[in-house]
Design a protein around this motif. Structure first.
Motif, PDB file in Angstrom:
ATOM      1  N   GLU B  78      20.610 120.996  63.708  1.00  0.00           N
ATOM      2  CA  GLU B  78      20.432 119.855  62.814  1.00  0.00           C
ATOM      3  C   GLU B  78      19.100 119.179  63.135  1.00  0.00           C
ATOM      4  OE1 GLU B  78      23.283 116.064  61.853  1.00  0.00           O
ATOM      5  OE2 GLU B  78      24.099 117.555  63.248  1.00  0.00           O
ATOM      6  N   ASN B  80      16.731 115.451  62.120  1.00  0.00           N
ATOM      7  CA  ASN B  80      16.862 114.112  61.536  1.00  0.00           C
ATOM      8  C   ASN B  80      15.902 113.974  60.351  1.00  0.00           C
ATOM      9  OD1 ASN B  80      17.237 111.461  60.967  1.00  0.00           O
ATOM     10  ND2 ASN B  80      16.834 110.710  63.041  1.00  0.00           N
ATOM     11  N   THR B  81      16.367 114.384  59.174  1.00  0.00           N
ATOM     12  CA  THR B  81      15.493 114.393  57.990  1.00  0.00           C
ATOM     13  C   THR B  81      15.092 112.987  57.552  1.00  0.00           C
ATOM     14  OG1 THR B  81      17.511 114.574  56.680  1.00  0.00           O
ATOM     15  CG2 THR B  81      16.280 116.599  57.049  1.00  0.00           C
ATOM     16  N   LYS B  97      19.142 105.894  66.209  1.00  0.00           N
ATOM     17  CA  LYS B  97      18.838 106.457  64.890  1.00  0.00           C
ATOM     18  C   LYS B  97      17.535 107.267  64.878  1.00  0.00           C
ATOM     19  CE  LYS B  97      21.249 103.061  62.006  1.00  0.00           C
ATOM     20  NZ  LYS B  97      21.244 101.739  62.711  1.00  0.00           N
ATOM     21  N   TRP B  99      16.785 109.741  66.776  1.00  0.00           N
ATOM     22  CA  TRP B  99      16.944 111.094  67.354  1.00  0.00           C
ATOM     23  C   TRP B  99      16.167 112.109  66.520  1.00  0.00           C
ATOM     24  CZ3 TRP B  99      19.305 115.141  64.611  1.00  0.00           C
ATOM     25  CH2 TRP B  99      19.960 114.765  63.420  1.00  0.00           C
TER      26      TRP B  99
END
Lengths: 367, 128
Positions: B78, B80-81, B97, B99
């Motif tokens: 994953e 963090n877009t 937030k 990350w």
């Protein structure tokens, strides 16, 4: 260079007290940021900012032949200046390459004051001395005896007016006068390097600390912030103002850097004129362009610029532009690609990232 | 410095939160403060595998360009877009937030080479 060898401005202690991050800037220990580059940048665009620019060099040229000397070394024409008027000009070598860019203040018919880039001060001073032969003129490097503070932004006038009886509203762009600021005699000019309205104040170094504090105090309600070199760079860059060492260097001529407005070929001989005339006749092979990124990525100075995988130039300055919320750059490219709208690529970490040529300045304040 | 005790750290100013075979990775609060305003983050593709110390991405402030390193070997699960449009989150909430990447840990033994909060603080006591 070891830190203890760095030159310090008279405001060094003030910067430390304000919690500035200090860096080595061309041998000077200067604040790069206080609260943060973005916040400082926005303060200058929206309110006001205060800059310590005491590292800049000041050279005094006085005597019956002062104008002859000044006009011999600059490409612009100081003969057109009125007393208390200021001129921007490149100064070039015999081959047309830029030695420096500077401001010329005309104090009197026989008296000029040159403000030059910090790192070029000694070089410029020597160059002027070398060119005084047969001239009746005195050239003195007064940099060490001069502090310079800049207040810039839409609130600059309102704030500075609180500290002086001089009617600042009467001072036009690129004009200066002698005025007392906070009771201290100095020279105040309506100039700057941010693309905003504002003033630069020259005074004795012993008064700099108090003046700095008084201006910050006077501007508290208007939201003035101290501004470091980081935001000074993003501000000048958005405004399309060249920086020596990036857009200007001995390998670049004023034509190539887009400073043709400041080269007066109708002026009688000046150093570099023949080379500049020749380059104009032959045509330019490269030009400075402004561009904005179309794909994601931040251009940085020295990144290559390419078209179809073929290198056509390099980035001279590049950054995220806070006032535009875009990633933009200035760069030199083969003249054939210097066309508005042309698609180019900036090579970022080995990969071509799409950009397009746009108009400069990137940012222009509303009149 | 206020570095959460439950995280692991690297000399490259990254933090790692181990959750089973997953590692959530970010940069420390000290790192974001040294970098200054973050204006660009480039993260890897989901599914790509990295060996420990490989460059996984890039984080840029107004003035500086820094690599993001893989603290341990693993596959990207994953990214963090949210940081693509709002990179400032890294400054605002570096340990939360902000990350960057979640890796599937390939070799749990590599975790032993990471620093504790205490070790990290000792290393960078001067800058904090």
């Amino acid at each position: 260079m070891a830190k203890e060898n760095l030159k310090k401005t008279p405001l060094n202690e003030k910067h430390r007290l304000l919690g500035a991050k200090m860096v080595d800037f061309g041998g000077w220990e200067m604040p790069v940021q206080y609260s943060g580059i973005l916040e400082e940048h926005r303060a200058v665009r929206g309110k006001a900012g205060l800059f310590d620019v005491s590292h800049m060099g000041e050279i005094d040229v006085q005597g019956p032949d002062a104008l002859i000397l000044v006009n011999k070394v600059i490409t612009n024409d100081a003969a057109k200046l009125a007393v208390k008027q200021i001129l921007y000009s490149p100064m070039v070598y015999e081959n047309g390459g830029v030695m420096d860019d500077l401001l010329v203040y005309k104090l009197a018919e026989d008296h000029y004051y040159l403000v030059v880039n910090a790192s070029n001060t000694e070089k410029d001073f020597q160059w002027l001395l070398e060119n005084t032969e047969k001239l009746n003129v005195q050239v003195v490097n007064i940099s060490a005896h001069t502090a310079q503070i800049a207040i810039q932004g839409p609130k600059a006038e309102v704030i500075l007016q609180k500290l002086t009886d001089y009617n600042l509203n009467s001072l036009k762009y690129y004009r200066f006068d002698f005025a007392k600021v906070d009771g201290v005699a100095g020279l105040v000019s309506r100039t700057g390097y941010t693309g905003e309205d504002g003033f630069e104040i020259y005074a004795g170094p012993e008064f700099a600390g108090q003046m700095w504090e008084k201006i910050l105090d006077a501007g508290k309600d208007e939201g003035i912030l101290p501004i470091g070199l980081g935001a000074r760079d993003t501000l000048r860059f958005e405004a399309g103002l060249p920086l020596y060492g990036q857009e200007l260097s001995p390998e670049i001529t004023p034509w190539e850097a887009g400073l043709g407005l400041f080269v007066k070929l109708d002026k009688e001989d000046f150093i570099g004129k023949a080379a500049l005339v020749k380059q104009k006749q032959e045509g330019l092979t490269r030009r400075l362009i402004g561009f904005e990124m179309v794909e994601r990525g931040i251009p940085r100075s020295h990144y290559p610029i390419a078209v179809n995988g073929q290198e056509i130039g390099w980035v001279s300055s590049g950054s995220y532009a806070p006032s535009l919320d875009k990633n933009i750059g200035l760069g030199f490219v083969d003249a054939q690609f210097a066309l508005l709208g042309a698609e180019i690529e900036v090579v970022i970490r080995g990969k071509g990232v799409k950009a397009k040529v746009v108009k400069t300045p990137f940012y222009k304040r509303e009149a | 410095m206020n570095n959460p005790q439950n995280l692991k750290y690297t000399q490259e100013h990254e933090w790692i939160k181990v959750d089973g075979n997953k590692a959530v990775i970010g940069i420390t609060d000290l790192a974001q403060s040294l970098l200054g305003d973050v204006v660009f983050v480039e993260l890897p593709q989901v599914g790509v595998e990295f060996a420990a110390h490989d460059t996984m991405g890039i984080i840029e402030s107004v003035k500086a360009v820094s690599d993001i390193y893989a603290p341990v070997s693993g596959k990207v699960l994953e990214v963090n877009t949210a940081l693509e449009d709002s990179p400032e989150i890294v400054n605002q909430d570096a340990f939360g937030k902000g990350w960057l990447v979640v890796l599937e840990i390939k070799d749990a033994d590599e975790l032993g080479g990471l620093l504790s909060a205490e070790d990290y603080e000792k290393l960078f006591a001067e800058e904090g």
